[in-house]
Design an enzyme around this catalytic site. Structure first.
Site, PDB file in Angstrom:
ATOM      1  N   GLU A 258       0.888  -1.163   0.000  1.00  0.00           N
ATOM      2  CA  GLU A 258       0.000   0.000   0.000  1.00  0.00           C
ATOM      3  C   GLU A 258       0.923   1.207   0.000  1.00  0.00           C
ATOM      4  O   GLU A 258       1.509   1.557   1.020  1.00  0.00           O
ATOM      5  CB  GLU A 258      -0.931  -0.036   1.226  1.00  0.00           C
ATOM      6  CG  GLU A 258      -2.151   0.845   1.095  1.00  0.00           C
ATOM      7  CD  GLU A 258      -1.879   2.272   1.544  1.00  0.00           C
ATOM      8  OE1 GLU A 258      -1.591   3.112   0.634  1.00  0.00           O
ATOM      9  OE2 GLU A 258      -1.943   2.543   2.737  1.00  0.00           O
ATOM     10  N   GLU A 466      -6.274  -4.472   1.160  1.00  0.00           N
ATOM     11  CA  GLU A 466      -6.436  -4.675   2.596  1.00  0.00           C
ATOM     12  C   GLU A 466      -7.881  -4.394   2.974  1.00  0.00           C
ATOM     13  O   GLU A 466      -8.575  -3.646   2.302  1.00  0.00           O
ATOM     14  CB  GLU A 466      -5.489  -3.757   3.377  1.00  0.00           C
ATOM     15  CG  GLU A 466      -4.020  -4.082   3.128  1.00  0.00           C
ATOM     16  CD  GLU A 466      -3.073  -3.271   3.992  1.00  0.00           C
ATOM     17  OE1 GLU A 466      -2.172  -3.876   4.580  1.00  0.00           O
ATOM     18  OE2 GLU A 466      -3.244  -2.046   4.086  1.00  0.00           O
TER      19      GLU A 466
END
Length: 484
Positions: A258, A466
């Site tokens: 990320e 996520e």
């Protein structure tokens, strides 16, 4: 003694390996600083490669038993950890405010958000499914199972000290993976406190380790080279992510990344201007702008740009700035002097290239790392602030004419994490959301993060997702078993 002093005295400050505090292999330490004052909050053990090896030894030794632990038991531990974090919400909130700087109201919001990952994945733990089918050819049967990837290294950032940890730890535990966390050196205390919570919730020895360090590459490189480590999950800058991916490639290590963002906030000529201003403040100023989902480039149709800019400048100028633990504070300090200088240099560059400061544009005071909420207009396309992630309380406004130009401007970046659209036309909203190159799109809303929704980006903003039902898949391997 102040409430903060009492809290800090009870927070672990050593390396956390297995389920216990250890002094660290060398006994060296580093200071954690309150960004509102510049004062030292705590002195924390500085983990080394030796500590990393010890943590990986424990994680590898615990992996088989943890993977074999019934899903209901893993669920129970996560649920109990959620309960304890909620019970201790005031402690977690104050600790995050002291070490990261965000206002207490935002810290309380992060406690709720971060804790919710524990509850969400406690429920996902018992819903890991495979399948059993007949082969279409009639030659046999197909059995598909899901198994934990294995020992995981989680590297977390400083801007959301609790939530960025629970968003990785919770699905890993739910899947049956052991975890080693390397928290940011700026904010290690929150993750150390969470490790204590997991111990109290009944987590077995060896399943979680937390290694604060100022020697990140020296600590993590040997672990990435070790065949016992099977997964790397990282939240942070794209530059660091690329380096980690190169290291992970040597072992074809399972990764999820990320990375950075450069979120466009696109306001079309048919938007509700007041609602768009509300959304821009929310999307820009959450966490003092220190969020990868923060609105970085605000594109406004020239037909309404003057009105929008004036209203946004008025709102930004009215925000209360100060230490996060002072009642009424809406904007806290930036994380460090380096970050303060970066924000100021981006503003100076934009002004040099023709931008106008409508409000703010300067550091506030000499104590702490405060920067005034800032609105820039007439920002040119070659300004650095349009190309780089500012990570601060600066709204850069750029005009455009028409939908095609607006979408092209929004996509003119190597990043693709979050984007925001304001329009009252549903057809346009759906059309533009499809055209924009981004992993997440908010339509007429400035806050989009949701525990139940997949979080992640495209292009150079990362790999994998996520949270949501998708989040646990990052920690599971698929196995096909051919039956007669």
């Amino acid at each position: 003694m102040t409430t903060g002093s009492v809290l800090l005295a009870s927070v672990p400050t050593s390396v956390w390996i297995g389920n216990q505090q250890l002094p660290g292999s060398t006994g060296t330490t580093f200071e954690v600083v309150n960004p509102a004052t510049g004062n030292v909050l705590a002195v924390v053990a500085d983990a080394t490669a030796t500590d990393g090896a010890a943590a990986l030894d424990r994680a590898a030794a615990a992996q088989k038993d943890w993977a074999a632990t019934p899903a209901r038991e893993r669920s129970r531990i996560l649920r109990r950890a959620w309960e304890v974090v909620v019970e201790r919400r005031d402690e977690f909130a104050l600790l995050m405010t002291l070490e990261m700087g965000k206002p207490l109201i935002e810290s309380h919001g992060e406690v709720s958000y971060g804790a919710e990952f524990l509850r969400w994945f406690s429920e996902e733990a018992v819903r890991i499914n495979g399948r059993y089918t007949e082969s279409p050819s009639g030659s046999g049967k197909i059995l598909v199972t899901k198994e934990p990837v294995g020992p995981t290294l989680a590297i977390t950032p400083w801007n959301f000290p609790l939530a960025m940890g629970t968003r990785k730890i919770a699905p890993a535990f739910a899947a049956g993976c052991t975890v080693i966390v390397k928290p940011a050196a700026e904010t290690p205390l929150t993750m150390l406190l969470l490790a204590e919570v997991f111990r109290d919730a009944g987590l077995p020895d060896g399943v979680l380790s937390v290694l604060p360090t100022t020697q990140a590459s020296e600590l993590t490189a040997p672990m990435l080279a070790d065949p016992r480590l099977r997964k790397l999950t990282f939240t942070g800058s794209t530059a660091v992510g690329k380096t980690l991916l190169k290291l992970a490639a040597d072992r074809v290590l399972r990764t999820s990344m990320e990375l950075g963002g450069n979120a466009p906030f696109v306001v079309f000529d048919d938007a509700d201007i007041d609602a768009a201003v509300d959304g821009a403040v929310a999307a820009k100023m959450r966490n003092t702008g220190e969020a990868c989902t923060a609105a970085n480039r605000i594109y406004v149709d020239n037909a309404i740009r003057t009105e929008f800019s004036g209203k946004l400048a008025e709102r930004m100028a009215a925000l209360s700035i100060g230490p996060g633990d002072v009642e009424g504070t809406q904007v806290g300090p930036l994380i460090s002097d380096n970050q303060l200088r970066k924000v100021d240099s981006l503003v100076a560059d934009a002004v040099e290239k023709g931008a106008v400061i409508e409000t703010g544009g300067a550091q506030l005071g000499k104590i702490g790392y405060f920067y005034l909420p800032t609105v820039l207009t007439n920002v040119t396309a070659d300004a650095r602030i349009v190309k780089e992630e500012v990570f601060g309380p600066v709204a850069a406004i750029v005009g455009f004419d028409g939908e095609t130009e607006g979408v092209a401007a929004a996509n003119d970046t190597e990043y693709g994490l979050a984007a925001y659209i304001y329009t009252q036309n549903l057809d346009r909203a759906l059309r533009v959301s499809k055209a924009i190159e981004s992993g997440m799109v908010g339509i007429n809303r400035g806050i989009i993060s949701d525990v139940a929704a997949p979080f992640g980006g495209v292009k150079e903003s990362g790999l994998g997702r996520e949270s949501g039902s998708e989040g646990i898949a990052e920690y599971l391997e698929t196995k096909y078993i051919a039956l007669p």
